[in-house]
Enzyme design. Structure first.
Site, mmCIF file in Angstrom:
data_model
loop_
_atom_site.group_PDB
_atom_site.id
_atom_site.type_symbol
_atom_site.label_atom_id
_atom_site.label_comp_id
_atom_site.label_asym_id
_atom_site.label_seq_id
_atom_site.Cartn_x
_atom_site.Cartn_y
_atom_site.Cartn_z
ATOM 1 C CG ASP A 207 7.304 20.935 69.256
ATOM 2 O OD1 ASP A 207 8.442 20.966 68.526
ATOM 3 O OD2 ASP A 207 6.919 21.490 69.931
ATOM 4 C CG ASN A 208 7.618 23.669 66.253
ATOM 5 O OD1 ASN A 208 6.758 23.470 67.194
ATOM 6 N ND2 ASN A 208 9.053 23.987 66.389
ATOM 7 C CB CYS B 172 4.673 24.083 70.485
ATOM 8 S SG CYS B 172 4.373 25.438 71.141
ATOM 9 C CG HIS C 151 2.471 23.564 74.655
ATOM 10 N ND1 HIS C 151 2.797 24.175 73.771
ATOM 11 C CD2 HIS C 151 2.351 24.709 75.806
ATOM 12 C CE1 HIS C 151 3.117 25.535 74.121
ATOM 13 N NE2 HIS C 151 2.854 25.691 75.418
ATOM 14 C CG ASP D 92 9.418 21.903 72.865
ATOM 15 O OD1 ASP D 92 9.085 22.723 71.661
ATOM 16 O OD2 ASP D 92 9.006 22.226 73.843
ATOM 17 C CG ASP D 93 11.003 24.797 69.451
ATOM 18 O OD1 ASP D 93 9.989 24.498 68.864
ATOM 19 O OD2 ASP D 93 11.117 26.194 69.761
#
Length: 522
Positions: free
Chosen positions: A287-288, A77, A140, A37-38
């Site tokens: 995710d990004n 996300c 999410h 995540d990030d």
């Protein structure tokens, strides 16, 4: 002569029987997708990070294949996760908004929508071949009951429907519930500690144990399994357990990266200890891109421009490592253009399944690049909300629209998506339409997107015709899905999630008042 022919026939018959028996008895490969995540492209050592936080992830790359040109399906996300599990761009699967032009959207607590039931998710397809599936961590894709993982194809769930933001007072905003399967077992901050002052939390260790117990249980039962392991410690507010807190020179974000690296190492070692490493495909990604607007607590996108929420390289080029001992050549590096949507098609191919034929699938089967190191020419499209912002084809990336975020939000200091970076006429505060003459970069020579090619140059003129044809075909065949991320309502927050009755932790639900969601700075 007769004796030789007879023995030859017997040998051929034995070989065919042996081959058939092997095919029938070979267990289906297990599949583990690790979605951080990030975490930025530059947050791992093998991509050049200097902080020495990721020895296990680096070892994973040394034992497998490193993707240097791997992209998320979206720079934010929720849409990115929807892209991974459906194999489809968010504009197709409905995980976008058209409330505003070219705005990203996600699933905060007030979001009414979730992933459409018309979409077929990866675990549901794998189930047709007998796979057992579990998601651990952040979902999410909609927190309301009908959208939760067990209603979308997963067999087991431990984690949350939303991010671990908070703490909240349970009056204006409820704290986020943590689920075990289809019922909440507590809430972040109230029952599951995240100390905002120190950064302490044991959640990553809980997520690790949940993943390990699933692997061991399904292996013992002889079932092929799909583990979607998606912890969220790298997303702000960052957290780490006691053994990693204060250990990184990069502060709490680095601590969280170190803990993710530890968890990756433990999972891979457990596969080896169980003797199933050679029958398990594992892919590590994010995710990004890193959230550069968080400064030192936001991660590292390496040499790339900007970060999370943007369609520049820093927003969507992410770590990509494939691991499958005996199948994927150890220590290999590929420049195959690939996206997280390819994990959908690749996982199905590994399981012996075809992708759905009744819809457009944007993911590509990567089994040949993985096992034969073949590179296939293909485009990668960069969407922000309802707009195609850019496309990459080969070494070139053409921006049809340019935009960072509005100047008003930039002034607040909270959403500096290109913090510390400025490229004249590229990192703009207004949405700039360049559809008639796209802004073109040679990404291999200029990964930081700093030097646009001159439109009158021979290189620009040679590259654009192929790109224009690809874009024209893409747009001509694009059928956007109905947007799921348009409407918000205070009444749909996590006031009374499934299982709250048993815990005595249901909160009063306010009057419903649906309104259009505002996505001003995304």
């Amino acid at each position: 002569h007769y004796f030789i022919q007879s023995n030859l026939r017997m040998l051929i018959g034995w070989l065919l029987t042996s081959l058939l028996t092997t095919c029938l008895t070979d267990p289906l490969p297990n599949i583990i997708l690790m979605n951080m995540d990030d975490m930025g492209w530059g947050d791992i050592g093998v991509n050049g990070n200097w902080a020495k936080e990721t020895p296990n992830i680096d070892k994973m790359a040394a034992e497998g294949m490193l993707f240097q040109d791997f992209y998320s399906g979206n720079p934010l996300c929720s849409p990115s996760r929807a892209a991974l599990l459906t194999g489809r761009l968010p504009i197709r699967n409905g995980f976008y908004t058209d409330n505003h032009h070219a705005r990203n959207a996600y699933t905060p607590q007030k979001m009414i929508g979730g992933i459409s039931h018309k979409e077929i998710l990866l675990p549901k397809l794998l189930k047709t071949k007998g796979y057992r599936s579990k998601i651990v961590g952040k979902w999410h894709l909609g927190h309301r009951e009908q959208f939760l993982p067990l209603n979308r194809g997963f067999d087991e769930f431990f984690g949350s429907g939303n991010c671990h933001l908070g703490p909240y007072n349970d009056k204006n905003t409820p704290n986020i519930p943590v689920y075990k399967d289809d019922k909440m077992v507590g809430r972040y901050y109230t029952n599951f500690t995240i100390d905002r002052k120190t950064g302490y939390s044991n959640m990553s260790q809980i997520f690790l144990e949940e993943g390990l117990s699933f692997i061991e249980k399904e292996n013992k039962a002889g079932n092929p399994f799909f583990l979607y392991w998606t912890p969220d410690a790298n997303h702000g507010p960052n957290y780490a357990s006691e053994m990693f807190l204060g250990k990184s020179i990069r502060g709490i974000f680095g601590d969280s990266v170190m803990e993710m690296d530890h968890c990756v190492g433990v999972i891979l070692q457990r596969l080896k200890d169980l003797g199933i490493d050679k029958n398990t495909f594992v892919f590590f990604t994010s995710d990004n891109g890193a959230a550069t607007y968080r400064g030192s607590e936001g991660g590292d996108n390496g040499p790339f421009l900007c970060g999370k929420c943007t369609t520049f390289e820093g927003g969507m080029r992410v770590p990509g490592i494939a691991w499958w001992p005996g199948k994927i050549p150890a220590g290999s590096i590929t420049h195959q253009l690939a996206t997280n949507m390819d994990l959908f098609s690749t996982s199905l191919a590994i399981a012996g399944l075809d992708v759905p034929q009744d819809r457009a699938i944007d993911g590509m089967d990567l089994t040949k690049p993985l096992t034969q190191q073949v590179v296939t020419d293909r485009p990668v499209f960069f969407y922000r909300g309802n707009e195609m912002m850019a496309v990459r084809l080969g070494q070139y990336k053409a921006h049809y629209w340019l935009w960072v975020s509005s100047r008003g939000f930039q002034r607040t200091g909270h959403y500096l998506f290109c913090k510390g970076q400025y490229v004249a006429n590229v990192t703009t505060h207004a949405q700039m339409d360049h559809s008639d003459q796209p802004v073109l970069f040679n990404i291999e020579r200029d990964p930081g997107e700093k030097y646009p090619l001159k439109p009158h140059s021979a290189e620009y003129k040679a590259a654009m015709p192929d790109i224009s044809r690809v874009v024209a075909t893409h747009k001509a065949t694009m059928v956007p899905g109905i947007p799921d991320l348009n409407m918000c309502d205070n009444a749909v927050q996590n006031w009374a999630p499934p299982g709250c009755e048993e815990m005595g932790y249901c909160l009063p639900i306010p009057k419903s008042d649906p309104v259009e969601c505002f996505w001003g700075f995304y």
